[in-house]
Design a protein around this motif. Structure first.
Motif, PDB file in Angstrom:
ATOM      1  N   GLU A 136       0.885  -1.032  -0.175  1.00  0.00           N
ATOM      2  CA  GLU A 136       0.087  -0.140   0.012  1.00  0.00           C
ATOM      3  C   GLU A 136       0.680   1.227  -0.151  1.00  0.00           C
ATOM      4  N   LEU A 185       2.286   2.329  -3.554  1.00  0.00           N
ATOM      5  CA  LEU A 185       0.637   2.478  -4.278  1.00  0.00           C
ATOM      6  C   LEU A 185       0.305   4.048  -3.860  1.00  0.00           C
ATOM      7  N   GLU A 186       1.048   4.286  -2.577  1.00  0.00           N
ATOM      8  CA  GLU A 186       0.596   5.716  -2.502  1.00  0.00           C
ATOM      9  C   GLU A 186       1.542   6.576  -2.661  1.00  0.00           C
ATOM     10  N   GLY A 231      -1.568   7.307  -9.498  1.00  0.00           N
ATOM     11  CA  GLY A 231      -1.933   6.136  -8.664  1.00  0.00           C
ATOM     12  C   GLY A 231      -0.760   4.685 -10.385  1.00  0.00           C
ATOM     13  N   ARG A 241      -7.397   0.380 -12.135  1.00  0.00           N
ATOM     14  CA  ARG A 241      -5.874   1.516 -10.801  1.00  0.00           C
ATOM     15  C   ARG A 241      -6.112   0.068  -9.736  1.00  0.00           C
ATOM     16  N   ASP A 249      -5.366  -1.328  -6.520  1.00  0.00           N
ATOM     17  CA  ASP A 249      -5.215  -1.163  -5.679  1.00  0.00           C
ATOM     18  C   ASP A 249      -4.958  -2.357  -4.249  1.00  0.00           C
ATOM     19  N   GLY A 301      -9.693  -3.510  -8.242  1.00  0.00           N
ATOM     20  CA  GLY A 301      -9.102  -1.798  -8.581  1.00  0.00           C
ATOM     21  C   GLY A 301     -10.660  -1.273  -9.283  1.00  0.00           C
ATOM     22  N   ASP A 348     -16.233   1.980 -10.454  1.00  0.00           N
ATOM     23  CA  ASP A 348     -15.721   0.436  -9.005  1.00  0.00           C
ATOM     24  C   ASP A 348     -16.317  -0.487 -10.872  1.00  0.00           C
TER      25      ASP A 348
END
Length: 330
Positions: free
Chosen positions: A95, A98-99, A104, A139, A141, A147, A194
């Motif tokens: 994570e 990814l951040e 992104g 994307r 996640d 994602g 989504d």
């Protein structure tokens, strides 16, 4: 111009890297993240990944560090990347990684998500008999391929297309889908969508044991299994050239041999040339053709690779294989 980190490893990722690197109006590929050189071949010589080879050819800096190491975030920041494009990289990203990039990480996945999340979406689609598949840019996640979606494209699966051929097409088409999706994202022209909730088929990796051909199922199912496992891990069976464990002319028992089936074709049930009543696994050889029985109509073998031999037309192989009339595969 969007500054992009590209992450990928196998040949299927190379088209996307080349498309992004060529579009210097919209993208600057600031670095390429790939897996370290790995031993290959009989000599186990360390060999760079196809993506690394392409990156070096394009004159792009290459990162081979483990993204799970604490120092990786600092190296990532130094590249100046704003977003990352990922195609078959082969590692799970944490994570904090990814951040790190402000816009992104975006993955090109070879299925119509949310169907066939996982490692082998093309192979599983072929094995399941899907008529339509495609590619998805989403994307990344913390979940597994779940994602939000940027873009999708669809394509038909050819009736005789194997997984390798289909993946090659999707890799080429998907490269342009990825480019267009990233450009639209950078220009704020695409809204993330989504993925719908629900239960969907998972694309688990196909092992060598999975690729052991079953002939006690309908012909269409045998055909799907062979096409799904071609070229990797390679569909195979055990050939009993004498049909039983009976002694050969030299007095030795019948030793089963590994036979890889590279290409086959379901027979037409109503054709006069199609053998009738061929039991599952039983071989029938004529001067120009070779069939193997299934639970329904026979399957015609077109190209095979016998143990220790080169790939060749099945009929040519059969003429030199010295099989008895009782020969069978299992």
């Amino acid at each position: 111009m969007l500054k992009v980190l590209f992450a990928g490893t196998p040949e299927v990722a190379v088209p996307s890297l080349r498309v992004l690197a060529a579009d210097q109006e919209h993208f600057e590929v600031v670095a390429v993240l790939t897996r370290p050189d790995a031993p290959q071949g009989r000599g186990r010589k360390l060999t760079p990944s196809p993506v690394k080879q392409a990156a070096q050819e394009l004159g792009l800096p290459v990162l081979e560090c483990n993204p799970n190491e604490p120092a990786f975030v600092d190296e990532l920041v130094v590249t100046g990347a704003e977003a990352a494009a990922v195609v078959a990289y082969g590692r799970i990203l944490k994570e904090d990684v990814l951040e790190t990039l402000p816009m992104g990480w975006y993955n090109l996945h070879f299925s119509l998500l949310p169907q066939w999340r996982g490692a082998a979406p093309v192979q599983r689609a072929v094995w399941a008999g899907d008529k339509i598949t495609g590619a998805t840019v989403f994307r990344i996640d913390a979940g597994m391929d779940d994602g939000p979606i940027l873009a999708q494209s669809t394509t038909e699966i050819g009736p005789h297309e194997n997984a390798g051929q289909l993946l090659g097409r999707l890799a080429q088409d998907g490269a342009y889908l990825l480019s267009a999706a990233l450009q639209g994202m950078a220009d704020d022209q695409i809204q993330l969508t989504d993925q719908p909730d629900g239960s969907y088929e998972q694309a688990e990796k196909i092992t060598a044991d999975d690729a052991h051909i079953r002939f006690d199922v309908p012909c269409f199912a045998v055909d799907r299994q062979i096409r799904a496992c071609t070229p990797n891990p390679g569909a195979w069976c055990l050939l009993h050239p004498k049909g039983t464990a009976q002694p050969s002319l030299a007095g030795s028992p019948d030793v089963p041999q590994v036979l890889h089936v590279l290409e086959a074709r379901p027979s037409e049930a109503d054709s006069e040339q199609t053998p009738k009543g061929l039991e599952p696994g039983k071989l029938l050889v004529t001067k120009k053709r070779i069939w193997v029985g299934t639970a329904t109509e026979p399957l015609e073998l077109l190209q095979v690779k016998a143990q220790g031999k080169k790939a060749m037309a099945a009929a040519d192989w059969a003429r030199g294989a010295h099989m008895s009339e009782d020969a069978f595969c299992e």
